[in-house]
Design a protein around this motif. Sequence first.
Motif, PDB file in Angstrom:
ATOM      1  N   GLY A 171       0.812  -1.220   0.000  1.00  0.00           N
ATOM      2  CA  GLY A 171       0.000   0.000   0.000  1.00  0.00           C
ATOM      3  C   GLY A 171       0.841   1.264   0.000  1.00  0.00           C
ATOM      4  N   ALA A 172       1.805   1.344   0.903  1.00  0.00           N
ATOM      5  CA  ALA A 172       2.605   2.560   1.034  1.00  0.00           C
ATOM      6  C   ALA A 172       3.519   2.771  -0.168  1.00  0.00           C
ATOM      7  CB  ALA A 172       3.431   2.510   2.318  1.00  0.00           C
ATOM      8  N   VAL A 173       4.172   1.705  -0.605  1.00  0.00           N
ATOM      9  CA  VAL A 173       5.108   1.849  -1.728  1.00  0.00           C
ATOM     10  C   VAL A 173       4.361   2.164  -3.018  1.00  0.00           C
ATOM     11  CG1 VAL A 173       6.773   0.618  -3.173  1.00  0.00           C
ATOM     12  CG2 VAL A 173       6.942   0.472  -0.692  1.00  0.00           C
ATOM     13  N   SER A 174       3.295   1.431  -3.306  1.00  0.00           N
ATOM     14  CA  SER A 174       2.572   1.691  -4.560  1.00  0.00           C
ATOM     15  C   SER A 174       1.966   3.088  -4.566  1.00  0.00           C
ATOM     16  CB  SER A 174       1.515   0.626  -4.819  1.00  0.00           C
ATOM     17  OG  SER A 174       0.557   0.609  -3.786  1.00  0.00           O
ATOM     18  N   ARG A 175       1.420   3.506  -3.437  1.00  0.00           N
ATOM     19  CA  ARG A 175       0.838   4.845  -3.358  1.00  0.00           C
ATOM     20  C   ARG A 175       1.910   5.908  -3.566  1.00  0.00           C
ATOM     21  NH1 ARG A 175      -2.709   7.321   1.633  1.00  0.00           N
ATOM     22  NH2 ARG A 175      -2.670   9.461   0.935  1.00  0.00           N
ATOM     23  N   SER A 176       3.028   5.772  -2.866  1.00  0.00           N
ATOM     24  CA  SER A 176       4.062   6.801  -2.959  1.00  0.00           C
ATOM     25  C   SER A 176       4.722   6.822  -4.337  1.00  0.00           C
ATOM     26  CB  SER A 176       5.102   6.635  -1.861  1.00  0.00           C
ATOM     27  OG  SER A 176       5.810   5.437  -2.003  1.00  0.00           O
ATOM     28  N   VAL A 177       4.955   5.665  -4.927  1.00  0.00           N
ATOM     29  CA  VAL A 177       5.564   5.629  -6.264  1.00  0.00           C
ATOM     30  C   VAL A 177       4.649   6.333  -7.267  1.00  0.00           C
ATOM     31  CG1 VAL A 177       6.146   4.091  -8.197  1.00  0.00           C
ATOM     32  CG2 VAL A 177       7.027   3.620  -5.907  1.00  0.00           C
ATOM     33  N   TYR A 178       3.368   6.041  -7.209  1.00  0.00           N
ATOM     34  CA  TYR A 178       2.415   6.685  -8.116  1.00  0.00           C
ATOM     35  C   TYR A 178       2.397   8.201  -7.888  1.00  0.00           C
ATOM     36  CZ  TYR A 178      -1.889   8.190 -10.309  1.00  0.00           C
ATOM     37  OH  TYR A 178      -2.801   8.878 -11.076  1.00  0.00           O
ATOM     38  N   GLN A 179       2.308   8.612  -6.626  1.00  0.00           N
ATOM     39  CA  GLN A 179       2.219  10.041  -6.326  1.00  0.00           C
ATOM     40  C   GLN A 179       3.505  10.777  -6.706  1.00  0.00           C
ATOM     41  OE1 GLN A 179       1.094   9.445  -2.201  1.00  0.00           O
ATOM     42  NE2 GLN A 179      -0.967  10.232  -2.617  1.00  0.00           N
ATOM     43  N   ILE A 180       4.644  10.169  -6.434  1.00  0.00           N
ATOM     44  CA  ILE A 180       5.919  10.806  -6.779  1.00  0.00           C
ATOM     45  C   ILE A 180       6.066  10.899  -8.296  1.00  0.00           C
ATOM     46  CG2 ILE A 180       8.427  10.440  -6.743  1.00  0.00           C
ATOM     47  CD1 ILE A 180       8.027   9.413  -3.819  1.00  0.00           C
ATOM     48  N   ALA A 181       5.655   9.858  -8.996  1.00  0.00           N
ATOM     49  CA  ALA A 181       5.800   9.839 -10.458  1.00  0.00           C
ATOM     50  C   ALA A 181       4.837  10.790 -11.165  1.00  0.00           C
ATOM     51  CB  ALA A 181       5.586   8.416 -10.981  1.00  0.00           C
ATOM     52  N   THR A 182       3.664  10.998 -10.599  1.00  0.00           N
ATOM     53  CA  THR A 182       2.653  11.781 -11.311  1.00  0.00           C
ATOM     54  C   THR A 182       2.503  13.222 -10.841  1.00  0.00           C
ATOM     55  OG1 THR A 182       0.885  11.012  -9.850  1.00  0.00           O
ATOM     56  CG2 THR A 182       1.299   9.737 -11.868  1.00  0.00           C
ATOM     57  N   ASP A 183       2.772  13.507  -9.544  1.00  0.00           N
ATOM     58  CA  ASP A 183       2.474  14.850  -9.047  1.00  0.00           C
ATOM     59  C   ASP A 183       3.344  15.224  -7.852  1.00  0.00           C
ATOM     60  OD1 ASP A 183       1.117  17.236  -9.173  1.00  0.00           O
ATOM     61  OD2 ASP A 183      -0.627  16.540  -8.051  1.00  0.00           O
ATOM     62  N   PHE A 184       4.640  14.949  -7.925  1.00  0.00           N
ATOM     63  CA  PHE A 184       5.536  15.171  -6.795  1.00  0.00           C
ATOM     64  C   PHE A 184       5.519  16.611  -6.304  1.00  0.00           C
ATOM     65  CE2 PHE A 184       9.804  15.851  -4.906  1.00  0.00           C
ATOM     66  CZ  PHE A 184       9.699  14.952  -3.855  1.00  0.00           C
ATOM     67  N   GLY A 185       5.435  17.563  -7.208  1.00  0.00           N
ATOM     68  CA  GLY A 185       5.463  18.971  -6.835  1.00  0.00           C
ATOM     69  C   GLY A 185       4.300  19.413  -5.967  1.00  0.00           C
ATOM     70  N   ARG A 186       3.227  18.685  -5.995  1.00  0.00           N
ATOM     71  CA  ARG A 186       2.034  19.060  -5.227  1.00  0.00           C
ATOM     72  C   ARG A 186       2.256  18.913  -3.726  1.00  0.00           C
ATOM     73  NH1 ARG A 186      -3.083  15.930  -4.204  1.00  0.00           N
ATOM     74  NH2 ARG A 186      -4.451  17.474  -3.288  1.00  0.00           N
ATOM     75  N   ALA A 187       2.894  17.809  -3.324  1.00  0.00           N
ATOM     76  CA  ALA A 187       3.094  17.547  -1.891  1.00  0.00           C
ATOM     77  C   ALA A 187       4.361  16.713  -1.689  1.00  0.00           C
ATOM     78  CB  ALA A 187       1.873  16.838  -1.316  1.00  0.00           C
ATOM     79  N   PRO A 188       5.531  17.290  -1.955  1.00  0.00           N
ATOM     80  CA  PRO A 188       6.764  16.499  -1.884  1.00  0.00           C
ATOM     81  C   PRO A 188       7.030  15.905  -0.498  1.00  0.00           C
ATOM     82  CG  PRO A 188       7.253  18.833  -2.218  1.00  0.00           C
ATOM     83  CD  PRO A 188       5.775  18.665  -2.340  1.00  0.00           C
ATOM     84  N   LEU A 189       6.744  16.637   0.548  1.00  0.00           N
ATOM     85  CA  LEU A 189       6.970  16.114   1.896  1.00  0.00           C
ATOM     86  C   LEU A 189       6.069  14.916   2.177  1.00  0.00           C
ATOM     87  CD1 LEU A 189       8.322  16.268   4.662  1.00  0.00           C
ATOM     88  CD2 LEU A 189       6.561  17.931   5.335  1.00  0.00           C
ATOM     89  N   ALA A 190       4.806  15.047   1.883  1.00  0.00           N
ATOM     90  CA  ALA A 190       3.854  13.964   2.135  1.00  0.00           C
ATOM     91  C   ALA A 190       4.214  12.715   1.339  1.00  0.00           C
ATOM     92  CB  ALA A 190       2.435  14.411   1.789  1.00  0.00           C
ATOM     93  N   TYR A 191       4.532  12.893   0.060  1.00  0.00           N
ATOM     94  CA  TYR A 191       4.830  11.737  -0.785  1.00  0.00           C
ATOM     95  C   TYR A 191       6.154  11.094  -0.386  1.00  0.00           C
ATOM     96  CZ  TYR A 191       1.096  13.787  -3.612  1.00  0.00           C
ATOM     97  OH  TYR A 191      -0.097  14.306  -4.052  1.00  0.00           O
ATOM     98  N   SER A 192       7.117  11.893   0.018  1.00  0.00           N
ATOM     99  CA  SER A 192       8.402  11.348   0.477  1.00  0.00           C
ATOM    100  C   SER A 192       8.234  10.586   1.782  1.00  0.00           C
ATOM    101  CB  SER A 192       9.421  12.471   0.660  1.00  0.00           C
ATOM    102  OG  SER A 192       9.678  13.106  -0.568  1.00  0.00           O
ATOM    103  N   LEU A 193       7.414  11.113   2.685  1.00  0.00           N
ATOM    104  CA  LEU A 193       7.167  10.414   3.953  1.00  0.00           C
ATOM    105  C   LEU A 193       6.443   9.088   3.724  1.00  0.00           C
ATOM    106  CD1 LEU A 193       6.214  13.368   6.310  1.00  0.00           C
ATOM    107  CD2 LEU A 193       8.236  11.912   6.468  1.00  0.00           C
ATOM    108  N   SER A 194       5.543   9.038   2.758  1.00  0.00           N
ATOM    109  CA  SER A 194       4.877   7.773   2.430  1.00  0.00           C
ATOM    110  C   SER A 194       5.885   6.763   1.889  1.00  0.00           C
ATOM    111  CB  SER A 194       3.758   7.998   1.410  1.00  0.00           C
ATOM    112  OG  SER A 194       2.665   8.652   2.016  1.00  0.00           O
ATOM    113  N   ALA A 195       6.841   7.233   1.094  1.00  0.00           N
ATOM    114  CA  ALA A 195       7.879   6.339   0.581  1.00  0.00           C
ATOM    115  C   ALA A 195       8.754   5.822   1.715  1.00  0.00           C
ATOM    116  CB  ALA A 195       8.727   7.066  -0.462  1.00  0.00           C
ATOM    117  N   VAL A 196       9.110   6.700   2.645  1.00  0.00           N
ATOM    118  CA  VAL A 196       9.894   6.282   3.817  1.00  0.00           C
ATOM    119  C   VAL A 196       9.119   5.247   4.624  1.00  0.00           C
ATOM    120  CG1 VAL A 196      10.811   7.076   6.049  1.00  0.00           C
ATOM    121  CG2 VAL A 196      11.258   8.385   3.973  1.00  0.00           C
ATOM    122  N   ALA A 197       7.833   5.472   4.806  1.00  0.00           N
ATOM    123  CA  ALA A 197       7.003   4.507   5.534  1.00  0.00           C
ATOM    124  C   ALA A 197       7.038   3.148   4.841  1.00  0.00           C
ATOM    125  CB  ALA A 197       5.561   5.012   5.640  1.00  0.00           C
TER     126      ALA A 197
END
Length: 125
Positions: free
Chosen positions: A13-39
């Motif tokens: 869940g965390a990896v797939s969500r963060s990979v998708y978010q980072i790949a498609t819209d990283f500029g929108r919420a870089p901190l949130a998406y990076s923290l999801s990847a760390v999780a």
Amino acid sequence: MLLVWLYGVMVVGAVSRSVYQIATDFGRAPLAYSLSAVAGVVYGFITYSLVRGGERARRAALVCCAAELVGVLTVGTWTLVEPSAFPDATVWSDYGMGYVFIPVLLPLSALYWLRAADKQRPEAA
């Protein structure tokens, strides 16, 4: 076995969500998406440690679960105190509300299980 399964689900869940978010819209919420990847990475390491077994892996899992709990409590509180810092949710936002609070309950359960297993070991007596 249930802990391993739940951590495995959280990895996916965390990896797939963060990979998708980072790949498609990283500029929108870089901190949130990076923290999801760390999780996701933390969940993966804990899953690996629990599956591997052994004393070193158990100690590593204990440390990582404690760090995970600190992360969930920190990010959860941060998202409640300053929601503007997170234009999109992380896995740990609002203590994992988007994941039915599993992110806060999982490390508590894992820490309890690991500590209880420690007490049952003959060399721990």
